[in-house]
Each structure stands twice: as C-alpha cells, then as structure tokens.
Design an enzyme around this catalytic site. Structure first.
Site, short mmCIF file in Angstrom:
data_model
loop_
_atom_site.label_atom_id
_atom_site.label_comp_id
_atom_site.label_asym_id
_atom_site.label_seq_id
_atom_site.Cartn_x
_atom_site.Cartn_y
_atom_site.Cartn_z
N ILE A 258 0.83 -1.21 0.00
CA ILE A 258 0.00 0.00 0.00
C ILE A 258 0.86 1.26 0.00
O ILE A 258 0.36 2.37 -0.16
CB ILE A 258 -0.93 -0.04 1.23
CG1 ILE A 258 -2.05 1.00 1.15
CG2 ILE A 258 -0.15 0.14 2.51
CD1 ILE A 258 -3.06 0.88 2.28
N GLY A 259 2.16 1.08 0.20
CA GLY A 259 3.06 2.23 0.33
C GLY A 259 3.75 2.22 1.68
O GLY A 259 4.66 2.99 1.94
N GLY B 39 2.93 -5.01 14.57
CA GLY B 39 2.34 -4.02 13.67
C GLY B 39 1.60 -2.93 14.43
O GLY B 39 1.50 -2.98 15.66
N ALA C 272 7.13 -8.62 15.44
CA ALA C 272 6.51 -7.49 14.75
C ALA C 272 5.00 -7.64 14.77
O ALA C 272 4.42 -8.32 13.93
CB ALA C 272 7.03 -7.40 13.32
N GLY D 292 5.45 -0.31 2.63
CA GLY D 292 6.69 -1.06 2.43
C GLY D 292 6.55 -2.55 2.64
O GLY D 292 7.50 -3.23 3.01
N SER E 146 -4.12 -2.61 9.67
CA SER E 146 -2.74 -2.77 10.13
C SER E 146 -2.44 -4.26 10.36
O SER E 146 -1.76 -4.64 11.31
CB SER E 146 -2.55 -2.00 11.43
OG SER E 146 -1.28 -1.43 11.49
N ARG E 147 -2.97 -5.10 9.51
CA ARG E 147 -2.95 -6.53 9.79
C ARG E 147 -1.90 -7.30 9.01
O ARG E 147 -1.64 -8.46 9.32
CB ARG E 147 -4.33 -7.11 9.49
CG ARG E 147 -4.68 -7.08 8.00
CD ARG E 147 -6.15 -7.34 7.76
NE ARG E 147 -6.50 -8.73 7.96
CZ ARG E 147 -7.64 -9.28 7.54
NH1 ARG E 147 -8.53 -8.53 6.92
NH2 ARG E 147 -7.91 -10.53 7.76
N GLU F 155 -1.08 1.66 11.03
CA GLU F 155 -2.29 2.36 10.62
C GLU F 155 -2.75 3.38 11.66
O GLU F 155 -3.13 4.49 11.33
CB GLU F 155 -3.42 1.34 10.39
CG GLU F 155 -4.76 2.03 10.17
CD GLU F 155 -5.91 1.08 9.92
OE1 GLU F 155 -5.66 -0.13 9.75
OE2 GLU F 155 -7.04 1.55 9.91
#
Lengths: 777, 168
Positions: free
Chosen positions: A501-502, A731, A729, A504, A543-544, A734
């Site tokens: 999505i940008g 996450g 990680a 990374g 944010s998954r 978002e």
C-alpha cells in the site's frame, strides 16, 4: 524468541541462534527507485490496445427514486458500446466487505450513487453518453442529521430501498457495561460531562481509483487500485458468477489507500461487466469529485462523555453515549457496533462503566474505514476529556493517566465475547513507556514555563494524548499463506498474495525471508500484488498484514532453508542440524570457516523439483489480546488575534512490538500524524443541511494539511518482545494518527485555557471561543 | 465534435518532439497519452494537488492546468528526465535514502517542484523547501522526510558544483 507461540500452523521453525543481520535495520524501501523515477506503473498508467473507456452517471440527490430511465439517445451515439443500468442488470450484486449491494438500485440512498455505467471508444463519447441518458427522479427528503433521524419513525423498508444491514444495526444500541455507574459517580469528588462532535473525514488518496478489466472469453483479469488482491478476486467471482480460478487481480503499485480501497469498489465491477459484454478491455477512472462523493468516509460522531474521579485521581465511573452517522453503511464489518466504546472500555482502569454506541443509517454518503476508523473519534473525545478530569482534580495529565493505567483488557474483540466483562492479558503493553518517552522528548517539565513565557498575542502550550488500538487482524477469513521457492540458478522467489500500500510490505517481507534464509534482501524476488502465483493473503487494512503475513513468511523461508541445509550437509560432511546461514553463506555453526555459498548449494537442487517452503498463519488465540499502543505530545502556538494554530513540534512514541524496518515504521508514524493534524485542525466534509449534498468535494475547499502545516516530528519506537509474530513485529502503523488530535487539542487548551469539543478546531472557532470567554468575565 | 488538430513542437527531457494534437488536450494528457511519460500523474485535474507538476522553462507548473499547445517552443522537464545516463539525480537518491516517499504517487510532482527550486536556489532553507512544495499534496505524510531529503540533496549538489569549480 519463544517460537512455540509463533502464530503458524504445522511446524514451528526453530529460533535463529545467531545475531539478526537484516531485521531491525533501517534499509531503503525496495521499490524506491521505481517510484522516484516515475517508472512505477499504477493501474491508471497501463496501456492497452482496443481499450474502451468507461464513465458513470451519478445520482445528484442523496435520496431519490428513479421514475423513468431512458438510454436510447445515449445508445445511438457513435462510439458507445454498452450501457449498464438497473433495467438490464436486475438481481446483480456487487460486494463491499463481503456485503452484497445491488449493482444499480431504483431507490437511491446517497448522493453520487451510480445510475448507469457506459463503455465507449473514447472518454468524450462516454461522457457525452452520460449526459444523454434521461432520468426522471422523485426526490425524497433525505435523512441527514442522526439525532433527528433517531427521534423520527424509520422509513419504510420497501423492497427496493436497500440499506444492506440496516435491519440488523440501524438505531440499535450496543452496550458495554460493568460494575455500577450510579455508585461510581456517587463516589466521585469531581464529575466532568460534555458532548463532542467529530466531523467526517476523507481519505484523499492522491491516486483516484482507476481500473482496467479485460475478459478473454474465459478469464477475467483486473488491474485495480485496491488494498487486497485476494479479497477482491473472490468477490468478483461471486458477483459475476465466475469460477474463482478464472479471475485474476493485479495491483503492483497503489497510490494510497488508507481504507478507502480496502476492497475493489463498484467501478471495477462495472468495468468487468462491460468488458464481458463487449469483449474488449475497459478502463474506468474516477475524477476527484467522484472520489469525494463515493468515498466510504470516516463517519461523523456525537459523543457524550461523563467521567467521575476521586481527589486522588482515581477514576470511579465512566458513562459514554456515542451516536454515529453511518450514512448508507453496509452491514456489520463496516459498522462495527462496539468499536468506539471498545477503546474507552480498554484504555483506563475503571470498575464502573456504562458505554453505549448507536449507529444511525442516513443518506449522508457511504462510510467505511479510514486510517484508525474508530480510534480517531473515540480517542479524541476520551483523551481530551481525560485532560479535563485531570485538571479538575488538579493533577498533571501524565500522572493522571499513569494513575489509571490499565494492566489488562476488559472487553474482547471477538463478536461472541465482546459483551462479556473479561480480564484478559495483553501479549505485551508498553504504553507507560510510550507516554514517558513522548512527554520527556517534548520537554514536559518545562510545560508551565513555556506557557508563561508567551505573554504576547501568541500563546504557547504543550499537550499529550495516548491510545490503544486493536491489532493483529483476526478478521475473516483470517488466513494467510506464503511460499518460498529456490531454484538451481540461485533465484529465490517469495510469493505472497498481498498489496504494498506504500507502507513497504514488499520490503519487510523480503527482509523477514532473507533473515530466515540467511541471504541478502536483494537476493529475494518478491511476487506480490497478484493472485496468480500466490495463495490467499489478507488485504492491507486494519494494520494486519505484518501481523498476519509475517509468521507464514518466516515459516516458509525456514522450511526452504532447512531443505537447502539437507543438500549442503553431505557436501560439508556434517549433519544438517549443525548448519547455519547468513549473508549468502551456509556454514557449520561450530566452524564457520567450513562454508558454501548459496549459489553452490543451489546447483544441487533438482530442476524438476525446486526447493519449496510453505507457510500458513494460524488463528489468533482468545487470550492474550493483541493491541498496539502509543502516545504523542504537541507544542503549539495559538495566535489569539487570528485564531491560527501553529504546531511547533510533535513527539510520538509507539509500541508495535518490534520493527522489521525502523525507517519504514517511523515513516508510518509521521504519516499518521499528518492525517491526525488534518482531523484536528482543517478537514471536514461540509454538507447542505437541507439537500444533504456535499459542498466541498475538492482539494480547494476540503483542506488537507500541506508542507506549511506539518511540524517537525520526533518519533520513537518503544520495542519489546511479542513472540506470536515474526521477529516480534505485531504491527500498528495504521493507527498512529489516533492520539494526534487530542494531543493538539490539549496543547491548545494549555495555551489559551479553552477546551474545544468540536473538530476541526478552525481559526473561526478559536476566535469565537476567545470572544465568548472575554464576554464571560 | 473533434476539433482540428494543431501542430506542436517542443523540447521534452532534452529531446525535440513534434506532434499533431487536439487543441483541447492538456499538457499532462499529452505527456501521458501521447508520449507515455506516465510519471506525471493527474490527481485532481484542476490545479489543487500538484501531482502533475513538471518544470517548464525552469519553472514548476501544473501540467493539468495548461494546454499542450501552450507548451509549444518551450522546454519541458518531467520526472523521467531527472536521471542522467542511468544515474539518479541527487534529489531522487535523497528521496529514497530519507524515505521521502511511501505510495509514490505524489513523488514525481514533488520532485519536479523541488527541481525547479534547486535550479534557482542552490542553498535553500527549510522554509524555501516548504514553500516550494506548498502546492503539492502528499497524503502518506512524507513532508518532514521530503524536507530532510531536499536539504541533503541541495548540500550534495552544492558540494558537487564547488568541487567542479575547483577542478576547473
């Protein structure tokens, strides 16, 4: 790490015994060069021969019935190839978050709703055709104001007025209750009560949605602008009655999403249907104003909060009533009836709470997820209110938050558990450290000195806010697969069905795989953003993706590595269990000089049977709960003569577990703050009160923060272990915008002594409040 | 309905280009559709987002808001013309190193606004940089990194030119 907890099915890979050489390093994103040279081709940049161009005819009214629809003049226009309307698509549904919606309806429930879709040889012909379609509407009185709608009888649910999910959720209160709030408020020394209003907010991705659909008689290929390839593919197959194997979705580059592109949207379904009708590829692209009208925007909220506390700062009771204008929301996944009050239930320790959330279906466009969809309104109101209670008991806002720090969650996220009062541990929680870091870096101890130092018309102040967010996915279908193939020529392919999505994603999954394999990041060829060659992967929302795809990528890479070790073992004359790999070499742990390069070992791979590693994500357990946390602080300057707010600087400290790539994580925090700054100070949809039409569907009147508005930001990652996830990680990129508006609002209050209970805090509101305050004296 | 096509000659990324164009075509459409220079993006098509920014005779312009025929005889630089002989421009390198891009959609326009800045101001202040991209929207929120990247690129360009002076 204790890999037994890693959320994978089947074999849990053994931990790496060496120091990490890639994970945790701030490397450059892999697709930087393509993006910085303009070579990256987004869906709207693709070229096809024989392409047809699509246009949509939109309903100009928020609520209307089509009385007459005549496409004959448009059909007769040279160059027009096909037109879709309700009349030739009866019974056809498109999908948004798995909820079926009629592709074209007779009774239209929001401004901009699609009335016809046209495919023509060029854009002017398609546009002209849209103008030639004759539609006679019966304009119905729109339902816009949720409080007013709530006190009126519901409209008749006629068969053709479709609000998917309305019968389940419209006007139905959802309650989270524990203890006894009457008793709690009796025990309080202070009680603060107020009502807050939060605006709609629009994603404003710089790329407008664009897609090309191509039907070859058997297979449908869609180059789309969406956050997921697999969810979109399955939804297209269902909508168009195709075998899923015959649908391919490709999204190599995506020009921003923030939730608006969570799934493919209607234009892609129209393009697909038009391609199937004409046998030619069809391109659809939205204009900026169409984006605004059809954005599934962040809903506006009216939130009433009442919090009681003792003089010693202990919160004794919380009452909250959240009223949400959910527009023509579709079903449960979009509406999430408990998600505003979930935050309140789980951020502060309080035995007595009564929290109620009500969603009201209206004609105010469509709603959907926008970066931290629920957290933003919820946390702004709660974290402003907490500062007010702290002030009332005479406590420092940071001390007050630490005093009421919550060590366990009370409300689960699973639908079947969410109404129970529970005591669930978090997998990890570093919010106290986040709050301490953010405040220390802003210079919290100088807070009063900074405020007192500004004795001119420009007043300075410092404020903070914290937040909690549900993390790590767990949404249906709650599965993720990864594959790693290694070929005799040394090529390593990582195949993952996710979109970058940008944030990374391409880079971080290459890093996880490279670390596990013991090769360099650039040795990994990532196949992503395509349903061909990949298995199911989650869409890039909530944010998954790191949390859900990280473990299977680790597992697949580890399995492939072990197979390579089996090939290397006889050559090195040791057992495979004694091998380790790093930096492109496979070596004997006890004697690293005894080594082989990856390339040499790969030569022994059977070309007919390349080395394969497979990864599969397991479901989240019921306990512990996975949440991410963070805190931000802002120093602002308020010009009391113009009402202008300047954010001098901000600090942010976030708890994501551990960062695969800290450079990219920091960028996510900065990006979150931008959306938070806009929500706090400038962004809001403006609608005509009577007609319900949007008055500012453009970037001139809908004000995004610009380079002139963004403050310098010091961002910190408060890292800790979370062995359920790949390299810890969990996450949380978002939701980094969640605390920004309250931190800014609390700083504004600190500067000028005025609380604002309505966002955005624009100069006119500030000047009006200053005038009102002076008048009071 | 179709207007008479007009002959257009201009320089794009150092190359002479001659074409017959629809006089209603914008410069952005001409670059994207006729020359396949798709680095130039169109995010709003009304001069509000800046993703279509190109450098025209040394000045940053919104290519969505001027006609292709207006660029006749002029010198256009797009993002595709920034790298020379396969070597990235210092701004591009700095954008990658400082992670001044996320989704990348605003990036070409951002780079062109900053290229125009650096053409006339080799030692910009942070304020100069903010002003140069004030008309470029970025929703991923890259501005702090964009400022850092541009400062770094300006330093590098300045050092390179100082070095070149000495070598002369």
């Amino acid at each position: 790490m204790n890999d037994k907890k890693l959320l994978v099915k089947g074999t849990v890979p053994p931990p790496l015994e060496r120091e990490l050489s890639i994970v945790g390093k701030p490397i450059d994103r892999l697709d930087g060069p393509e993006k910085a040279t303009g070579k990256a081709r987004y869906s709207g940049d693709l070229k096809f021969t024989g392409l047809l161009y699509g246009k949509i005819l939109h309903c100009p009214h928020p609520r209307a019935r089509i009385l007459r629809l005549d496409t004959s003049r448009a059909e007769a226009l040279p160059g027009v190839k096909a037109i879709l309307t309700k009349d030739n698509t009866a019974g056809w549904s498109t999908y948004w978050y798995e909820i079926p919606e009629p592709a074209f309806a007779e009774v239209l429930t929001h401004e901009g709703q699609e009335v016809a879709a046209i495919a023509a040889e060029d854009v002017p012909a398609a546009q002209k055709a849209a103008e030639l379609i004759e539609v006679e509407y019966e304009v119905l009185t729109p339902m816009i104001d949720p409080e007013q709608v709530l006190s009126s009888p519901p409209p008749p649910l006629v068969a053709d007025e479709v609000y998917p999910g309305r019968e389940l959720y419209d006007r139905k209160p959802f309650v989270l209750q524990r203890g006894d709030t009457t008793k709690g408020f009796e025990e309080a020394d202070v009680i603060i009560e107020d009502t807050y209003l939060t605006p709609t907010q629009y994603h404003s991705t710089i790329q407008t949605r664009a897609c090309i659909a191509s039907w070859d008689g058997q297979c449908l290929t869609i180059w789309d602008a969406a956050q997921g390839v697999w969810n979109s593919k399955l939804a297209f197959a269902k909508s168009l009655d195709l075998d899923a194997d015959n649908v391919r979705v490709i999204i190599e580059y995506l020009g921003g999403g923030f939730g608006s592109k969570g799934w493919s949207q209607r234009i892609s379904y129209y393009a697909a249907k038009l391609s199937m009708l004409t046998g030619k590829p069809v391109r659809m692209e939205r204009t900026r104003s169409e984006e605004f009208l059809l954005h599934p925007h962040r809903y506006e909220c009216k939130i009433q909060l009442k919090i009681g506390a003792r003089k010693n700062g202990k919160i004794t009771a919380i009452y909250e009533r959240a009223l949400l204008n959910v527009g023509t929301a579709v079903g449960k996944p979009n509406y999430n009836p408990n998600r505003i009050i979930w935050q309140t239930s789980n951020l502060y320790d309080c035995d007595n709470t009564y929290l109620v959330q009500i969603g009201v279906f209206t004609n105010l466009q469509t709603i959907g997820p926008l970066r931290a969809p629920f957290n933003m309104p919820s946390i702004y109101c709660l974290e402003t209110h907490i500062d007010r209670v702290a002030e009332a008991v005479g406590m420092d806002p940071l001390d007050f938050r630490l005093k009421n720090y919550k060590t366990h969650a009370s409300t689960h996220m699973k639908p079947e558990l969410m109404e129970q009062v529970m005591k669930i541990p978090w997998s990890n929680k570093q919010l106290d450290k986040c709050m301490q870091q953010a405040t220390q870096s802003i210079g919290w101890e100088n807070r009063e000195a900074i405020r007192r130092s500004s004795d001119g018309p420009k007043k300075r102040g410092i404020g903070m806010a914290s937040f909690i967010a549900h993390q790590a996915g767990g949404k249906l279908p709650n599965k993720a697969f990864a594959d790693v193939d290694i070929h005799p020529d040394g090529a390593i392919h990582l195949r993952i069905g996710v979109v970058d999505i940008g944030a990374g994603q391409k880079t971080i999954f290459a890093m996880i795989a490279a670390e596990q394999l013991g090769v360099r990041v650039e040795d990994i060829h990532v196949i992503y953003g395509d349903t061909e060659g990949t298995r199911y992967g989650p869409a890039c929302h909530s944010s998954r993706v790191t949390a859900e795809m990280g473990p299977p990528v680790l597992q697949a890479a580890a399995e492939a590595r072990q197979k390579l070790f089996a090939l290397a073992a006889p050559i090195l004359g040791v057992d495979g269990t004694r091998l380790e790999s790093n930096d492109g070499k496979i070596y004997v742990k006890s004697d690293p000089e005894k080594s082989l390069s990856f390339a040499e070992v790969c030569k022994h791979i059977d070309p007919e049977n390349p080395v394969h590693g497979s990864g599969s994500r397991d479901s989240n357990p019921d306990s512990p709960l996975f949440s991410s946390f963070g805190a931000q602080a802002a120093e602002v300057e308020v010009d009391t003569e113009t009402g202008e707010v300047t954010i001098i600087r901000m600090t942010a400290a976030h708890d994501f577990g551990r960062a695969i790539n800290p450079k990219l994580c920091i960028s996510q925090i900065i990006g979150g703050i931008e959306i938070g700054v806009g929500y706090a100070l400038s962004e809001e949809g403006v609608y005509d009160a009577k007609s319900g039409k949007m008055l500012n569907p453009n970037f001139h009147q809908y004000r995004l923060p610009t380079s002139m508005d963004m403050p310098p930001i010091e961002a910190y990652l408060i890292e800790s272990r979370d062995p359920y996830f790949a390299f810890d990680a969990r996450g949380g990129a978002e939701v980094t915008n969640a605390p920004t508006p309250a931190a800014i609002a609390n700083a504004i209050h600190h500067a000028i002594g005025i609380w604002f209970n309505e966002l955005p805090i624009t100069p006119d509101k500030i000047l009006e409040a200053i005038r009102a305050k002076k008048a009071e004296r | 309905m179709i207007s008479e096509r007009k002959r257009l000659t201009l320089t794009v990324n150092g190359k002479n280009v001659t074409a017959e164009v629809d006089p209603r075509m914008t410069l952005a459409e001409f670059l994207r559709e006729e020359l396949d220079l798709i680095g130039t993006k169109v995010g709003c098509n009304r001069g509000e987002c800046g993703s279509c920014t190109v450098v025209l005779n040394g000045r940053a312009v919104y290519s969505c808001s001027m006609l292709a025929v207006e660029a006749g005889g002029k010198n256009v630089l797009t993002v595709e013309g920034l790298a020379e002989n396969g070597e990235l421009h210092p701004l591009q390198e700095a954008f990658i190193e400082h992670d001044a891009l996320q989704c990348g959609y605003c990036t070409p326009g951002m780079l062109m606004s900053l290229t125009a800045l650096l053409m006339e101001n080799t030692q910009p202040t942070e304020e100069d940089i903010r002003t140069a991209v004030a008309g470029n929207a970025c929703r991923c929120g890259c501005f702090p990194n964009i400022i850092r990247a541009t400062m770094a690129a300006a330093r590098k360009l300045h050092d390179n030119s100082e070095q070149a002076k000495h070598e002369r």
